[in-house]
Design a protein around this motif. Sequence first.
Motif, PDB file in Angstrom:
ATOM      1  N   ILE A   9       0.836  -1.199   0.000  1.00 40.16           N
ATOM      2  CA  ILE A   9       0.000   0.000   0.000  1.00 40.16           C
ATOM      3  C   ILE A   9       0.871   1.248   0.000  1.00 40.16           C
ATOM      4  CG2 ILE A   9      -1.675   1.320   1.361  1.00 40.16           C
ATOM      5  CD1 ILE A   9      -2.822  -1.356   2.295  1.00 40.16           C
ATOM      6  N   TYR A  10       1.943   1.216   0.773  1.00 38.53           N
ATOM      7  CA  TYR A  10       2.855   2.364   0.823  1.00 38.53           C
ATOM      8  C   TYR A  10       3.439   2.656  -0.556  1.00 38.53           C
ATOM      9  CZ  TYR A  10       6.830   5.297   1.934  1.00 38.53           C
ATOM     10  OH  TYR A  10       7.728   6.328   1.956  1.00 38.53           O
ATOM     11  N   GLN A  11       3.896   1.623  -1.246  1.00 37.09           N
ATOM     12  CA  GLN A  11       4.500   1.818  -2.567  1.00 37.09           C
ATOM     13  C   GLN A  11       3.478   2.358  -3.571  1.00 37.09           C
ATOM     14  OE1 GLN A  11       6.208  -2.015  -3.405  1.00 37.09           O
ATOM     15  NE2 GLN A  11       7.997  -1.648  -2.119  1.00 37.09           N
ATOM     16  N   GLU A  12       2.259   1.829  -3.534  1.00 29.97           N
ATOM     17  CA  GLU A  12       1.219   2.332  -4.439  1.00 29.97           C
ATOM     18  C   GLU A  12       0.862   3.779  -4.120  1.00 29.97           C
ATOM     19  OE1 GLU A  12      -2.229  -0.141  -5.108  1.00 29.97           O
ATOM     20  OE2 GLU A  12      -1.038  -1.937  -4.709  1.00 29.97           O
ATOM     21  N   ALA A  13       0.759   4.094  -2.847  1.00 30.68           N
ATOM     22  CA  ALA A  13       0.439   5.458  -2.444  1.00 30.68           C
ATOM     23  C   ALA A  13       1.566   6.419  -2.815  1.00 30.68           C
ATOM     24  CB  ALA A  13       0.177   5.512  -0.940  1.00 30.68           C
ATOM     25  N   GLN A  14       2.797   5.976  -2.675  1.00 31.83           N
ATOM     26  CA  GLN A  14       3.944   6.807  -3.055  1.00 31.83           C
ATOM     27  C   GLN A  14       3.912   7.096  -4.551  1.00 31.83           C
ATOM     28  OE1 GLN A  14       6.240   8.073  -0.896  1.00 31.83           O
ATOM     29  NE2 GLN A  14       7.224   9.164  -2.551  1.00 31.83           N
ATOM     30  N   ALA A  15       3.629   6.083  -5.366  1.00 34.74           N
ATOM     31  CA  ALA A  15       3.551   6.263  -6.816  1.00 34.74           C
ATOM     32  C   ALA A  15       2.405   7.198  -7.173  1.00 34.74           C
ATOM     33  CB  ALA A  15       3.381   4.909  -7.506  1.00 34.74           C
ATOM     34  N   PHE A  16       1.265   7.049  -6.503  1.00 33.13           N
ATOM     35  CA  PHE A  16       0.112   7.916  -6.751  1.00 33.13           C
ATOM     36  C   PHE A  16       0.460   9.368  -6.439  1.00 33.13           C
ATOM     37  CE2 PHE A  16      -3.609  10.135  -5.067  1.00 33.13           C
ATOM     38  CZ  PHE A  16      -4.470  10.045  -6.141  1.00 33.13           C
ATOM     39  N   ALA A  17       1.077   9.589  -5.296  1.00 31.71           N
ATOM     40  CA  ALA A  17       1.451  10.944  -4.896  1.00 31.71           C
ATOM     41  C   ALA A  17       2.418  11.563  -5.902  1.00 31.71           C
ATOM     42  CB  ALA A  17       2.070  10.931  -3.501  1.00 31.71           C
TER      43      ALA A  17
END
Length: 81
Positions: A9-17
């Motif tokens: 989730i952290y990696q996906e959220a980082q990419a989204f941001a």
Amino acid sequence: MEVAINSNIYQEAQAFAQQKGLSLPAVIENFLLRFMGKNQTATDSSVPDVVLSLLGAAEPIADDDLNAREAYYQYLENKYK
């Protein structure tokens, strides 16, 4: 302060941001403020930011013109004169 987050989730959220040109801490902080109801303006209750950015982009429509039909018919009349 430390918060544990699932690494996927952290990696996906980082990419989204990054796609949005934001930092992940700013996204999380904004989410938490909205979640708590502390960052809402009169027009920002549940309207996405992209929609808010379009406000005022078109000609005003009368309040009683449901679905802007009258404005659309007026546009067509002017277009095909």
